[in-house]
Design an enzyme around this catalytic site. Structure first.
Site, PDB file in Angstrom:
ATOM      1  N   GLU A   1       0.715  -1.077  -0.298  1.00 39.56           N
ATOM      2  CA  GLU A   1       0.270   0.012   0.078  1.00 39.56           C
ATOM      3  C   GLU A   1       1.011   1.019   0.240  1.00 39.56           C
ATOM      4  OE1 GLU A   1      -2.795   2.913  -0.461  1.00 39.56           O
ATOM      5  OE2 GLU A   1      -3.119   0.828  -0.319  1.00 39.56           O
TER       6      GLU A   1
ATOM      7  N   HIS B   1     -45.388  -1.716  11.008  1.00 39.95           N
ATOM      8  CA  HIS B   1     -46.195  -0.151  10.730  1.00 39.95           C
ATOM      9  C   HIS B   1     -45.855   0.325  12.233  1.00 39.95           C
ATOM     10  CE1 HIS B   1     -49.350   3.074   9.762  1.00 39.95           C
ATOM     11  NE2 HIS B   1     -49.338   2.899  11.155  1.00 39.95           N
TER      12      HIS B   1
ATOM     13  N   CYS C   1     -12.145   3.790   0.352  1.00 37.58           N
ATOM     14  CA  CYS C   1     -13.487   3.708   0.999  1.00 37.58           C
ATOM     15  C   CYS C   1     -13.545   4.082   2.649  1.00 37.58           C
ATOM     16  CB  CYS C   1     -14.165   2.464   0.658  1.00 37.58           C
ATOM     17  SG  CYS C   1     -16.200   2.763   1.680  1.00 37.58           S
TER      18      CYS C   1
ATOM     19  N   GLY D   1      -6.020   0.262   3.701  1.00 40.17           N
ATOM     20  CA  GLY D   1      -8.107  -0.206   3.419  1.00 40.17           C
ATOM     21  C   GLY D   1      -8.602   0.569   2.081  1.00 40.17           C
ATOM     22  N   GLY D   2      -7.613   1.269   1.725  1.00 41.76           N
ATOM     23  CA  GLY D   2      -7.944   1.614  -0.344  1.00 41.76           C
ATOM     24  C   GLY D   2      -8.906   3.405   0.727  1.00 41.76           C
TER      25      GLY D   2
END
Length: 463
Positions: free
Chosen positions: A36, A448, A44, A41-42
């Site tokens: 890296e 609901h 994102c 972690g890139g």
């Protein structure tokens, strides 16, 4: 020259697909190395998906404070502390990086921080940030280098030092006048967020509408939202020249329908698309070929033109979403274990994180018409979903495409524009994946009042 190290799996880039593959195979006892250059972690968790949604939520809170009187509270006119917004985002990112580091340790995968490039087939040389080099040969190699914001060759654009999403998320002040080039997903999310934070915002879009590939009712509804937020949209407008410097004063020479105009602002944000990170990493030495737009050439199994080398995520031309990159991981994981999964024909959900959200999966009306696919249409205004009335968030609609009567009752696609629209997709996706008829959702008992209850009303409207 240091000796060549041999590993079972070598991954260039620690983005979604690559990191999960390394963690998985390392936990099975294989030696896995991930290289890296900068963002653990890139994109994102560091500079894209999660940080942008963090700032978007801060902007929503600011908007709710200004609407305080509507909810029986004093309305706030206090300016937003952009440094505090940035610091909240940074704390989240720090926590995500720590989580990633722990996953590398727990799995046994090795994270190598440095700049890597191919020097031979399946062989990458790494210039280590700590000094020195390592040369690593992988039995299998995965290219997971992602993409970056694209800057076109408009005269003066690069010289103006425009913001991309990376720099915009690090601002410690509110831009006075923000000009955004591009009316796609990234441009619209930032436009609304910064408008709510306190900026004057102008969007310049070369196409006839923002998010121009969507259905007409969608683009109309989103355009009305932007107008109601006080965002100026200059559609069908081309940028001819940029002058000045973003952060001080910037001027845009624009043309529309033969007429020219000048748009001025203090900051310029480029949100005009992405380009793959495939240049300068020695792919030609690895026997890896590229597509015309720079993506790695892969087949439906994510195999490149080089034996034992794969590519995943944005750089491989997969749809630019983290959830798609995660599925790339699953495709590659299973195939390396002897499976036969492919990327073709898979279900790809979309979500625009404006407020309200725009979410869809499957066919749109535009796509159905272009492909000559017949359908039945059901449409429900969000005001009919009673949960929206409790939230004072009644803007929007839901619509679904169903197979023609007599040909089946499967769901072909759904589009939702409304509060928490993204949360409506999962049950519909499950039904679509299982080939269930729309009646399975029509006849289900939903709690609901929830947003999901709207699916019952929507599918009850199918003729």
């Amino acid at each position: 020259m240091p000796p060549i190290e041999e590993v079972d799996l070598l991954v260039l880039g620690s983005g979604e697909a690559g990191k999960y593959l390394a963690w998985t195979l390392a936990s099975q006892g294989q030696r896995c190395v991930v290289i890296e250059r900068r963002f653990i972690g890139g994109s994102c968790p560091n500079i894209a998906c999660l940080p942008s949604k963090n700032v978007i939520h801060s902007a929503k809170v600011a908007s709710l404070f200004r609407r305080g009187a509507e909810f029986g509270l004093p309305a706030s006119t206090q300016p937003v502390d952009m440094a505090a917004v940035r610091d909240r985002k940074r704390r989240m990112v720090d926590g995500l990086i720590e989580m990633h580091e722990q996953k590398f340790v727990a799995s046994g995968a090795e994270l190598v921080m440095g700049s890597g490039k191919f020097v031979a087939p399946r062989t990458i040389e790494v210039e280590l940030h700590a000094g020195g080099t390592r040369t690593i040969l992988g039995k299998r190699v995965v290219i997971s280098t992602g993409s970056r914001a694209r800057l076109d060759e408009t005269p003066g654009l690069r010289e103006s030092q425009p913001l991309t999403h990376i720099e915009a998320l690090e601002l410690d002040h509110v831009p006075t006048q923000l000009i955004i080039l591009g009316g796609g997903y990234i441009g619209l999310e930032f436009a609304q967020a910064f408008r709510r934070i306190g900026s004057e915002v102008t969007i310049i879009e070369r196409n006839a509408t923002v998010i121009h590939r969507e259905d007409d009712d969608v683009t109309t509804a989103v355009t009305e939202l932007l107008q109601d937020e006080g965002i100026e949209v200059l559609a069908n407008t081309s940028v001819e020249r940029v002058s000045g410097t973003s952060g001080a004063e910037v001027s845009i020479e624009a043309s529309s329908n033969g007429a020219t105009s000048t748009v001025t602002g203090t900051h310029l944000l480029v949100a005009g698309g992405r380009t793959p990170n495939t240049d300068g990493i020695g792919l030609e030495l690895a026997g890896v070929e590229l597509e015309p737009h720079g993506h790695v050439r892969v087949d439906e199994r994510l195999q490149t033109t080089a034996e034992g080398v794969y590519a995943v995520g944005d750089c491989a031309g997969s749809p630019h979403f983290t959830h798609v990159a995660f599925d790339d991981f699953r495709v590659l994981r299973d195939n390396l274990a002897g499976g036969n999964r492919v990327t073709t024909g898979r279900q790809v959900p979309f979500c625009l994180f404006t407020d309200p959200e725009l979410a869809r999966v499957g066919l749109t009306e535009r796509e159905a018409r272009e492909q000559g696919i017949a359908y039945r249409l059901a449409k429900l205004p969000m005001v009919a979903v009673l949960r929206t009335r409790t939230l004072s968030e009644t803007r929007g609609f839901i619509k679904a495409l169903i197979e023609p009567e007599g040909q089946g009752d499967r769901i072909l696609g759904i589009t939702a524009f409304g509060s928490d629209a993204g949360e409506l997709l999962p049950p519909v996706q499950v039904a679509m994946s299982a080939g269930l008829p729309y009646t399975a959702l029509r006849d289900a008992i939903f709690t609901h009042p929830t947003m999901g209850e709207g699916l019952g009303g929507l599918f009850s409207a199918v003729h």
